[in-house]
Write a protein that holds these residues in place. Sequence first.
Motif, PDB file in Angstrom:
ATOM      1  N   LEU A 123      21.709  56.945  69.396  1.00  0.00           N
ATOM      2  CA  LEU A 123      20.779  57.163  67.532  1.00  0.00           C
ATOM      3  C   LEU A 123      21.182  55.960  66.766  1.00  0.00           C
ATOM      4  O   LEU A 123      21.861  55.269  66.973  1.00  0.00           O
ATOM      5  N   ILE A 124      20.532  56.158  65.916  1.00  0.00           N
ATOM      6  CA  ILE A 124      19.526  55.079  65.044  1.00  0.00           C
ATOM      7  C   ILE A 124      21.358  54.054  64.129  1.00  0.00           C
ATOM      8  O   ILE A 124      21.325  52.375  64.641  1.00  0.00           O
ATOM      9  N   GLU A 125      22.096  54.743  63.565  1.00  0.00           N
ATOM     10  CA  GLU A 125      23.384  54.515  63.393  1.00  0.00           C
ATOM     11  C   GLU A 125      23.813  53.861  64.461  1.00  0.00           C
ATOM     12  O   GLU A 125      24.344  52.770  64.027  1.00  0.00           O
ATOM     13  N   GLU A 126      24.141  53.781  64.988  1.00  0.00           N
ATOM     14  CA  GLU A 126      24.550  53.328  66.531  1.00  0.00           C
ATOM     15  C   GLU A 126      23.993  51.691  66.586  1.00  0.00           C
ATOM     16  O   GLU A 126      25.294  50.862  66.144  1.00  0.00           O
ATOM     17  N   LEU A 127      23.273  51.918  66.579  1.00  0.00           N
ATOM     18  CA  LEU A 127      22.556  50.107  67.390  1.00  0.00           C
ATOM     19  C   LEU A 127      22.972  49.764  65.743  1.00  0.00           C
ATOM     20  O   LEU A 127      22.650  48.111  65.388  1.00  0.00           O
TER      21      LEU A 127
END
Length: 140
Positions: A123-127
């Motif tokens: 997920l974008i938020e993870e990165l």
Amino acid sequence: MHSNSDKIFNRSLEDYQPLILIVDNDNDNLLLASYIVESMGFDYVVTDDSEKCLSLAAELLPDIILLDIVMPKMNGLEIINLIKQDLSLAHISIIAVTGLTKAEDLDRLITAGFDDYLCKPYLIEELEGKIYSLLNYPLA
């Protein structure tokens, strides 16, 4: 794909901008990661060549390397081993980006010296969270 590898980066303390080196042999993965890093307001350089990763790391001294594990020529484990042996590069934070998801694979990444890892697809938020954490930035 847009690459700014020819750009001259301001690495002085005044107006310092973090630099992220993105290494992946898949152009779609490079594009996604570069869009995310760019949207965070950070400078970045991309390469799909594992050997070029080493020369870019030595030349640019990025703050973080996003490193794919399964690559031709040299895999991510071989690359991190060379980086961690070089005293001028050993301080660089490295995030493994991998499709390997078995517990023993992930343990091997941390043992090899990776600061963190992301399992594809991520997920974008993870990165974003992992980058902010390694840079000691508050979450945006």
